[in-house]
Design an enzyme around this catalytic site. Structure first.
Site, mmCIF file in Angstrom:
data_model
loop_
_atom_site.group_PDB
_atom_site.id
_atom_site.type_symbol
_atom_site.label_atom_id
_atom_site.label_comp_id
_atom_site.label_asym_id
_atom_site.label_seq_id
_atom_site.Cartn_x
_atom_site.Cartn_y
_atom_site.Cartn_z
ATOM 1 N N HIS A 80 -11.204 -0.076 -55.697
ATOM 2 C CA HIS A 80 -11.404 1.238 -56.301
ATOM 3 C C HIS A 80 -10.249 1.629 -57.228
ATOM 4 C CE1 HIS A 80 -14.353 1.180 -53.118
ATOM 5 N NE2 HIS A 80 -14.938 2.198 -53.691
ATOM 6 N N HIS B 127 -2.894 2.157 -40.817
ATOM 7 C CA HIS B 127 -1.489 1.798 -40.633
ATOM 8 C C HIS B 127 -1.080 0.599 -41.488
ATOM 9 C CE1 HIS B 127 -0.679 4.051 -36.593
ATOM 10 N NE2 HIS B 127 -1.421 4.753 -37.419
ATOM 11 N N ILE C 182 0.767 7.599 -40.974
ATOM 12 C CA ILE C 182 -0.515 8.292 -41.102
ATOM 13 C C ILE C 182 -1.639 7.403 -40.589
ATOM 14 C CG2 ILE C 182 -2.207 9.102 -42.817
ATOM 15 C CD1 ILE C 182 0.242 10.087 -44.463
#
Length: 332
Positions: free
Chosen positions: A44, A305, A168
């Site tokens: 993407h 991760h 995150i």
């Protein structure tokens, strides 16, 4: 081949400016495409860029359009993208959802008349980096058969959920086993898919990405479950934005544009103190990663991760670009 971030951004910027895109818009758009690629999401980022330029040249994307707010209901807002550049608009909409969440604890922006947002995970990550839970999804043109059908009547409708853990934690997934972008990545690399991803000429499940691309019969994630999720995500995005559904985008537009998208931000710290938040998240992650491994050589994965390592590797050693994709960009 390997390129640096600066070389990649420069190539994108050159192509955009050659289309008379304003300097600041071209710079911001090139930056987002390069960041997506640097993060390891080639499908993407760099791989998608020629398709983006094709839609720009065709007039599907209106580069100088400005998104407009249509409705404001406290924590909920409805916007019209005016078919502006998809990734730049999506970033603005998640920023707006974060602003609303700062005031209300939660913010929801429903966007209509939008263009493809490229890497949806960018916007979930954007929220999580600021300490918010980020949730977003988009509908699309019909590119997947609903469970039990041969014809494409539903979208891949990717869903992103990002959690402000350290690192995150983020799920970024289409409602198909593999996005068409990931089919392309595997085909270009000469790889079979690790699991079945769609149907062959005889209606049998296959791991061959090129065959699935040709037949346009990708497999819904979790079979009927992914099919069902695709449908309800489309319904919610359509209703909240008062925008186009997968059916409308497919039947009324010449290509994939004018889609509907949802951006949600939740300010966790309004509900739980930081130390407790971090301790609870760490316990969840530790409980998962200390499970006995099925294969001693394969680590237990937590979603998202791996991007920290991918980003570090690409910054240290350069970004790997498929030669044929790079040639396409140079020719634009």
């Amino acid at each position: 081949m390997k390129v640096t971030f600066e070389e990649l951004k420069g190539a994108f910027y050159r192509v955009l400016r050659s289309r008379n895109i304003a300097e600041d818009t071209a710079d911001a758009c090139a930056e987002m495409f390069a960041r997506t690629t640097e993060s390891g999401v080639y499908s993407h980022g760099v791989n998608r860029f020629p398709r983006f330029i094709q839609q720009l040249d065709n007039g599907d994307i209106i580069p100088d359009a400005k998104p407009q707010r249509v409705t404001s209901l406290g924590a909920i807002e409805q916007w019209d993208a005016q078919r502006a550049i998809g990734n730049l608009t999506a970033k603005k909409m998640m920023d707006r959802a974060i602003e609303l969440a700062s005031d209300h604890g939660i913010g929801l922006v429903a966007l209509r008349n939008a263009n493809h947002w490229m890497r949806g995970g960018s916007y979930g990550w954007q929220a999580a980096e600021k300490g918010y839970i980020g949730i977003c999804w988009t509908n699309s043109i019909a590119v997947m058969p609903p469970w039990g059908a041969k014809e494409c009547r539903i979208g891949t409708n990717p869903l992103i959920v990002a959690i402000p853990s350290t690192p995150i934690t983020m799920v970024d997934m289409s409602m198909s086993m593999f996005s068409y972008g990931m089919l392309e990545v595997n085909r270009l690399a000469g790889r079979e898919l690790p699991v079945d991803g769609g149907f062959d000429d005889n209606g049998q499940l296959t791991k061959e990405p090129g065959v699935i691309e040709k037949n346009r019969r990708i497999l819904p994630m979790g079979y009927w479950k992914g099919s069902g999720l695709s449908i309800v995500l489309d319904m919610i995005a359509t209703l909240l934005s008062n925008g186009s559904s997968v059916a409308e985008v497919t039947q009324e537009n010449s290509d994939e544009y004018g889609v509907s998208q949802i951006f949600i931000a939740i300010e966790v710290d309004k509900l739980i103190d930081g130390a407790t938040r971090d301790a609870k998240l760490q316990r969840i992650m530790d409980f998962i990663t200390t499970a006995e491994r099925a294969d001693d050589n394969v680590a237990i994965r937590l979603p998202g991760h791996e991007f920290t390592k991918l980003l570090d590797d690409n910054r240290r050693h350069g970004i790997t670009i498929d030669d044929s994709v790079w040639a396409k960009i140079q020719a634009l």
